[in-house]
Write a protein that holds these residues in place. Sequence first.
Motif, PDB file in Angstrom:
ATOM      1  N   GLY A  51       0.804  -1.203   0.000  1.00 28.53           N
ATOM      2  CA  GLY A  51       0.000   0.000   0.000  1.00 28.53           C
ATOM      3  C   GLY A  51       0.843   1.262   0.000  1.00 28.53           C
ATOM      4  N   GLY A  52       2.171   1.091  -0.020  1.00 32.30           N
ATOM      5  CA  GLY A  52       3.068   2.230  -0.075  1.00 32.30           C
ATOM      6  C   GLY A  52       3.353   2.632  -1.505  1.00 32.30           C
ATOM      7  N   MET A  53       4.472   3.293  -1.726  1.00 33.88           N
ATOM      8  CA  MET A  53       4.811   3.803  -3.053  1.00 33.88           C
ATOM      9  C   MET A  53       5.793   2.861  -3.743  1.00 33.88           C
ATOM     10  SD  MET A  53       5.242   7.856  -2.112  1.00 33.88           S
ATOM     11  CE  MET A  53       6.374   7.506  -0.760  1.00 33.88           C
ATOM     12  N   SER A  54       5.380   2.281  -4.851  1.00 32.98           N
ATOM     13  CA  SER A  54       6.254   1.368  -5.578  1.00 32.98           C
ATOM     14  C   SER A  54       6.556   1.924  -6.961  1.00 32.98           C
ATOM     15  CB  SER A  54       5.606  -0.015  -5.696  1.00 32.98           C
ATOM     16  OG  SER A  54       4.382   0.061  -6.397  1.00 32.98           O
ATOM     17  N   PHE A  55       7.534   1.326  -7.630  1.00 32.71           N
ATOM     18  CA  PHE A  55       7.946   1.745  -8.959  1.00 32.71           C
ATOM     19  C   PHE A  55       7.149   1.023 -10.033  1.00 32.71           C
ATOM     20  CE2 PHE A  55      11.706   2.465  -6.371  1.00 32.71           C
ATOM     21  CZ  PHE A  55      12.166   3.686  -6.834  1.00 32.71           C
ATOM     22  N   ASP A  56       7.054   1.647 -11.217  1.00 38.36           N
ATOM     23  CA  ASP A  56       6.613   0.877 -12.358  1.00 38.36           C
ATOM     24  C   ASP A  56       7.837   0.143 -12.918  1.00 38.36           C
ATOM     25  OD1 ASP A  56       8.059   2.728 -13.898  1.00 38.36           O
ATOM     26  OD2 ASP A  56       6.293   3.910 -14.353  1.00 38.36           O
ATOM     27  N   GLN A  57       7.629  -0.742 -13.856  1.00 39.17           N
ATOM     28  CA  GLN A  57       8.709  -1.590 -14.355  1.00 39.17           C
ATOM     29  C   GLN A  57       9.857  -0.756 -14.939  1.00 39.17           C
ATOM     30  OE1 GLN A  57       8.469  -5.066 -14.307  1.00 39.17           O
ATOM     31  NE2 GLN A  57      10.433  -5.487 -15.276  1.00 39.17           N
ATOM     32  N   SER A  58       9.533   0.285 -15.693  1.00 40.17           N
ATOM     33  CA  SER A  58      10.580   1.075 -16.338  1.00 40.17           C
ATOM     34  C   SER A  58      11.414   1.853 -15.320  1.00 40.17           C
ATOM     35  CB  SER A  58       9.962   2.036 -17.359  1.00 40.17           C
ATOM     36  OG  SER A  58       9.069   2.936 -16.731  1.00 40.17           O
ATOM     37  N   THR A 155      10.227  -0.398  -2.531  1.00 46.24           N
ATOM     38  CA  THR A 155       9.435   0.798  -2.260  1.00 46.24           C
ATOM     39  C   THR A 155      10.280   2.030  -2.531  1.00 46.24           C
ATOM     40  OG1 THR A 155       7.989   1.857  -0.641  1.00 46.24           O
ATOM     41  CG2 THR A 155      10.069   0.990   0.175  1.00 46.24           C
ATOM     42  N   LYS A 156       9.642   3.146  -2.807  1.00 46.49           N
ATOM     43  CA  LYS A 156      10.365   4.388  -3.037  1.00 46.49           C
ATOM     44  C   LYS A 156      10.870   4.961  -1.724  1.00 46.49           C
ATOM     45  CE  LYS A 156       8.001   5.892  -7.246  1.00 46.49           C
ATOM     46  NZ  LYS A 156       7.150   6.942  -7.871  1.00 46.49           N
ATOM     47  N   THR A 157      12.035   5.591  -1.774  1.00 47.94           N
ATOM     48  CA  THR A 157      12.553   6.356  -0.648  1.00 47.94           C
ATOM     49  C   THR A 157      12.818   7.771  -1.132  1.00 47.94           C
ATOM     50  OG1 THR A 157      14.879   5.811  -1.077  1.00 47.94           O
ATOM     51  CG2 THR A 157      13.633   4.288   0.322  1.00 47.94           C
ATOM     52  N   GLN A 158      13.310   8.612  -0.239  1.00 50.22           N
ATOM     53  CA  GLN A 158      13.507  10.014  -0.592  1.00 50.22           C
ATOM     54  C   GLN A 158      14.490  10.160  -1.752  1.00 50.22           C
ATOM     55  OE1 GLN A 158      15.752  12.558   2.093  1.00 50.22           O
ATOM     56  NE2 GLN A 158      14.174  14.122   1.942  1.00 50.22           N
ATOM     57  N   LYS A 159      15.530   9.349  -1.751  1.00 46.88           N
ATOM     58  CA  LYS A 159      16.574   9.514  -2.763  1.00 46.88           C
ATOM     59  C   LYS A 159      16.653   8.376  -3.771  1.00 46.88           C
ATOM     60  CE  LYS A 159      19.627  12.562  -0.176  1.00 46.88           C
ATOM     61  NZ  LYS A 159      21.031  12.819   0.255  1.00 46.88           N
ATOM     62  N   GLY A 160      15.859   7.327  -3.583  1.00 42.91           N
ATOM     63  CA  GLY A 160      15.963   6.212  -4.510  1.00 42.91           C
ATOM     64  C   GLY A 160      14.972   5.111  -4.232  1.00 42.91           C
ATOM     65  N   MET A 161      15.504   3.946  -3.917  1.00 44.91           N
ATOM     66  CA  MET A 161      14.672   2.754  -3.774  1.00 44.91           C
ATOM     67  C   MET A 161      15.083   1.961  -2.546  1.00 44.91           C
ATOM     68  SD  MET A 161      14.297  -0.403  -6.499  1.00 44.91           S
ATOM     69  CE  MET A 161      16.032  -0.888  -6.502  1.00 44.91           C
ATOM     70  N   GLY A 162      14.090   1.444  -1.833  1.00 44.30           N
ATOM     71  CA  GLY A 162      14.350   0.505  -0.753  1.00 44.30           C
ATOM     72  C   GLY A 162      14.094  -0.907  -1.248  1.00 44.30           C
ATOM     73  N   LEU A 163      15.066  -1.790  -1.100  1.00 43.60           N
ATOM     74  CA  LEU A 163      14.933  -3.205  -1.451  1.00 43.60           C
ATOM     75  C   LEU A 163      15.056  -3.992  -0.156  1.00 43.60           C
ATOM     76  CD1 LEU A 163      14.768  -5.515  -3.534  1.00 43.60           C
ATOM     77  CD2 LEU A 163      17.259  -5.359  -3.765  1.00 43.60           C
ATOM     78  N   MET A 164      13.945  -4.615   0.283  1.00 42.61           N
ATOM     79  CA  MET A 164      13.904  -5.200   1.618  1.00 42.61           C
ATOM     80  C   MET A 164      13.360  -6.620   1.628  1.00 42.61           C
ATOM     81  SD  MET A 164      12.761  -1.740   3.600  1.00 42.61           S
ATOM     82  CE  MET A 164      12.119  -1.059   2.075  1.00 42.61           C
ATOM     83  N   PHE A 165      13.725  -7.362   2.680  1.00 46.07           N
ATOM     84  CA  PHE A 165      13.417  -8.775   2.773  1.00 46.07           C
ATOM     85  C   PHE A 165      13.025  -9.142   4.197  1.00 46.07           C
ATOM     86  CE2 PHE A 165      16.795  -7.809  -0.195  1.00 46.07           C
ATOM     87  CZ  PHE A 165      16.388  -8.435  -1.368  1.00 46.07           C
ATOM     88  N   ASP A 166      12.354 -10.288   4.349  1.00 46.00           N
ATOM     89  CA  ASP A 166      12.092 -10.784   5.694  1.00 46.00           C
ATOM     90  C   ASP A 166      13.356 -11.459   6.226  1.00 46.00           C
ATOM     91  OD1 ASP A 166      12.247 -13.407   4.681  1.00 46.00           O
ATOM     92  OD2 ASP A 166      10.081 -13.726   4.739  1.00 46.00           O
ATOM     93  N   SER A 167      13.293 -11.968   7.438  1.00 49.73           N
ATOM     94  CA  SER A 167      14.472 -12.512   8.104  1.00 49.73           C
ATOM     95  C   SER A 167      15.138 -13.637   7.313  1.00 49.73           C
ATOM     96  CB  SER A 167      14.078 -13.030   9.495  1.00 49.73           C
ATOM     97  OG  SER A 167      15.141 -13.701  10.103  1.00 49.73           O
ATOM     98  N   THR A 168      14.357 -14.618   6.893  1.00 49.67           N
ATOM     99  CA  THR A 168      14.909 -15.786   6.191  1.00 49.67           C
ATOM    100  C   THR A 168      15.545 -15.391   4.875  1.00 49.67           C
ATOM    101  OG1 THR A 168      13.282 -17.254   7.199  1.00 49.67           O
ATOM    102  CG2 THR A 168      14.375 -18.044   5.205  1.00 49.67           C
ATOM    103  N   GLN A 169      14.852 -14.567   4.088  1.00 50.62           N
ATOM    104  CA  GLN A 169      15.363 -14.173   2.786  1.00 50.62           C
ATOM    105  C   GLN A 169      16.629 -13.323   2.915  1.00 50.62           C
ATOM    106  OE1 GLN A 169      13.639 -15.313  -0.164  1.00 50.62           O
ATOM    107  NE2 GLN A 169      12.750 -16.537   1.467  1.00 50.62           N
ATOM    108  N   MET A 170      16.682 -12.477   3.944  1.00 45.95           N
ATOM    109  CA  MET A 170      17.855 -11.630   4.137  1.00 45.95           C
ATOM    110  C   MET A 170      19.073 -12.461   4.501  1.00 45.95           C
ATOM    111  SD  MET A 170      18.720  -8.518   3.813  1.00 45.95           S
ATOM    112  CE  MET A 170      20.022  -7.358   4.247  1.00 45.95           C
TER     113      MET A 170
END
Length: 207
Positions: A51-58, A155-170
């Motif tokens: 429900g936050g701000m995400s990027f389109d594919q391009s 998700t979008k951040t102020q200066k770029g992109m946040g790429l995040m994972f849950d505990s197992t994936q990280m």
Amino acid sequence: MKKTNLTILAALTLLLSSCFSTGVGTTSNTNTAGNVLTSVLGAVLSNVLLGGMSFDQSSLMGNWSYSAPSAAFTTEQALTRAGGTAAVANIASSLASNYSNIGINRSNTSFSFLEGNQFSAKVNGIPFGGTYAYNPQNGEITLKTATETIKGNVTKTQKGMGLMFDSTQMVNLLQKEGRVSNTAAVQAVSQLAKSANGARVGFELTK
């Protein structure tokens, strides 16, 4: 609006006091503290993944380099239960210390999303790649390498992109792909993701 500003100020105050009390903001780590502050400012803008701000594919495509730690929650409800923006600030501050112990920096951690749903990446200086699937409706991303599948969120951040994972994936990303040998630091990152239901941890990336 006043309430939102007060929340942001409270989170930044908490972060700065945490930095100086834990050593993240000591003289030798001034740049690290600044990076954490930048990350939290980004997280304040988009600290909910679904429900936050995400990027389109391009917009996703291109070369992205690690800038700072990033943290968020899956939903507004999860964020509220964890304590709001202050919880995001605490997680990001602790991530900075552990990433420093691992050795993660801008020159050795990056992600490139290419034509044909191909990706290449480096984590801790170790290169890997494969294909990816991305859903711009909810920011979910799946990275498929030759040996495993890693699911995360963008998700979008102020200066770029946040790429995040849950505990197992990280943990998989750090140990299997990044071959991080500092087990204590990896487990500390894992515990941060487990510290609150719905928490996600990862990287803020900039082009």
